[in-house]
Design an enzyme around this catalytic site. Structure first.
Site, PDB file in Angstrom:
ATOM      1  N   GLY A  47      -2.914   2.266   9.118  1.00  0.00           N
ATOM      2  CA  GLY A  47      -3.456   2.591   7.810  1.00  0.00           C
ATOM      3  C   GLY A  47      -4.927   2.934   7.822  1.00  0.00           C
ATOM      4  N   ALA A  48      -5.733   2.147   8.549  1.00  0.00           N
ATOM      5  CA  ALA A  48      -7.173   2.424   8.607  1.00  0.00           C
ATOM      6  C   ALA A  48      -7.443   3.749   9.297  1.00  0.00           C
ATOM      7  CB  ALA A  48      -7.895   1.292   9.326  1.00  0.00           C
ATOM      8  N   GLY A  89      -5.728   5.193  17.277  1.00  0.00           N
ATOM      9  CA  GLY A  89      -4.921   4.485  16.300  1.00  0.00           C
ATOM     10  C   GLY A  89      -4.232   5.420  15.323  1.00  0.00           C
ATOM     11  N   TYR A  98     -14.213  -6.333  12.492  1.00  0.00           N
ATOM     12  CA  TYR A  98     -15.469  -6.979  12.101  1.00  0.00           C
ATOM     13  C   TYR A  98     -15.506  -8.458  12.460  1.00  0.00           C
ATOM     14  CZ  TYR A  98     -12.665  -8.083   7.939  1.00  0.00           C
ATOM     15  OH  TYR A  98     -11.672  -8.500   7.082  1.00  0.00           O
ATOM     16  N   ASN A 114      -4.973   1.679  -1.853  1.00  0.00           N
ATOM     17  CA  ASN A 114      -5.517   0.321  -1.836  1.00  0.00           C
ATOM     18  C   ASN A 114      -6.267  -0.037  -3.111  1.00  0.00           C
ATOM     19  OD1 ASN A 114      -7.956   1.686  -1.533  1.00  0.00           O
ATOM     20  ND2 ASN A 114      -8.735   0.303   0.027  1.00  0.00           N
ATOM     21  N   GLY A 139     -16.926  -3.037  12.023  1.00  0.00           N
ATOM     22  CA  GLY A 139     -16.221  -2.672  10.809  1.00  0.00           C
ATOM     23  C   GLY A 139     -16.753  -3.298   9.530  1.00  0.00           C
ATOM     24  N   LYS A 171       2.320   5.656  23.252  1.00  0.00           N
ATOM     25  CA  LYS A 171       3.585   6.273  22.824  1.00  0.00           C
ATOM     26  C   LYS A 171       4.578   5.198  22.416  1.00  0.00           C
ATOM     27  CE  LYS A 171       3.591  10.941  24.158  1.00  0.00           C
ATOM     28  NZ  LYS A 171       4.396  12.076  24.639  1.00  0.00           N
ATOM     29  N   LYS A 215       0.801  -1.225   0.000  1.00  0.00           N
ATOM     30  CA  LYS A 215       0.000   0.000   0.000  1.00  0.00           C
ATOM     31  C   LYS A 215       0.834   1.276   0.000  1.00  0.00           C
ATOM     32  CE  LYS A 215      -4.367  -1.307   2.240  1.00  0.00           C
ATOM     33  NZ  LYS A 215      -5.247  -0.957   3.375  1.00  0.00           N
ATOM     34  N   MET A 219      -9.719  -7.741  18.305  1.00  0.00           N
ATOM     35  CA  MET A 219      -9.617  -8.790  17.294  1.00  0.00           C
ATOM     36  C   MET A 219      -8.580  -9.811  17.760  1.00  0.00           C
ATOM     37  SD  MET A 219      -8.720  -8.119  13.242  1.00  0.00           S
ATOM     38  CE  MET A 219      -7.194  -7.259  13.641  1.00  0.00           C
TER      39      MET A 219
END
Length: 295
Positions: free
Chosen positions: A142-143, A139, A242, A93, A264, A165, A72, A216
């Site tokens: 990437g998302a 966060g 998700y 993406n 998600g 940190k 990506k 997750m």
């Protein structure tokens, strides 16, 4: 599934590893529903083979390709153009082989990031106009980056980003600077360890998003939020996870009386449907896709 013919057009999915992906299932359901003679196939491509793989999009007259890790953040160097959100995110993406006025692919490749688009489309599908709203985001991956940048470009009022940190914290500071320098949205970076500030910001926010992997596997028993007192009933609570469909954080929010809590799945679906529309020019019936995918 569509019949493969001499006219079937190809969309790729390039990443490593990738055989576990559900993307071909989603894409091919949509192409079949829309009556397109198009199929998506997954290809295990890493950074070493990426340049040749991207060139194959041109050589084989593919419609384009979805791009996932580890590609990506490096694929941009092989493209002809990158859209604003993808450029600011530093990640792509979706690569589209653009078409001419006759509908034929040209070999001119443009990169997009549909992750952020997918998240905010899911919010809009719930009837929420997020322009001017305050977002608290956990966060800096990437998302998270895609959500923050796309939201800022599309009219969010402010974004407070929290992260531990660690070595990724400076990336969050970069995101904040990018947003403040390129959009009208006001962004700030904070240490996730400052729980008093996190609670204060969440109580003042309109939308909360956890865009980390906490919740997750193998972190399914954990939450970034200490307890339900951090939530208020009218906060819109979202998680990019998700699987499982309800994370510990989501259960905390529901137990605290929050009415709008989302996982998600909608982000996953809409980022794919937006990419599909970029490839084919066709929108896909959302209700049909949700039914087929059990969303």
């Amino acid at each position: 599934m569509p019949n493969i013919t001499g006219h079937t057009e190809l969309v790729g999915l390039m990443a490593y590893p990738i055989r576990h992906s559900q993307s071909p299932t989603t894409h091919n359901l949509a192409y079949d529903k829309n009556g397109d003679d198009v199929i998506q196939l997954a290809f295990e491509v890493d950074n070493d083979s990426l340049e040749a793989a991207v060139e194959s999009i041109r050589a084989l007259k593919m419609l384009g390709s979805n791009i996932s890790m580890p590609n990506k953040t490096v694929v941009h160097q092989y493209l002809d153009e990158v859209d604003d959100a993808a450029r600011l995110c530093g990640a792509i993406n979706t690569v589209v082989n653009t078409r001419d006025e006759n509908g034929n692919v040209t070999g001119y490749l443009k990169g997009y990031n549909t992750d952020g688009m997918g998240y905010w489309q899911g919010i809009k599908e719930e009837g929420i106009d997020f322009k001017g709203m305050k977002l608290v985001l956990i966060g800096t991956g990437g998302a998270a980056t895609a959500i923050a940048v796309r939201g800022a470009l599309d009219g969010l009022g402010s974004i407070d980003i929290f992260n531990i940190k660690d070595k990724f914290y400076p990336r969050g500071e970069e995101i904040v600077n990018i947003i403040n320098e390129n959009t009208d949205c006001k962004a700030e970076m904070h240490d996730l360890a400052d729980l008093d500030l996190l609670k204060e910001k969440m109580h003042a926010a309109d939308i909360f998003c956890d865009a980390t992997g906490v919740g997750m596997h193998p972190l399914e028993d954990l939450s970034n939020i200490p307890d339900g007192s951090f939530f208020k009933p009218d906060l819109i609570v979202t998680d990019t996870v998700y699987a499982p469909r309800e994370t510990v954080m989501m259960k905390q929010a529901r137990d605290a009386g929050v009415k709008q809590v989302y996982n998600g799945l909608s982000m996953m679906l809409f980022q794919a449907l937006i990419a599909i529309e970029l490839y084919t020019g066709k929108s896909t019936p959302v209700d049909y896709m949700k039914e087929q995918l059990g969303i």
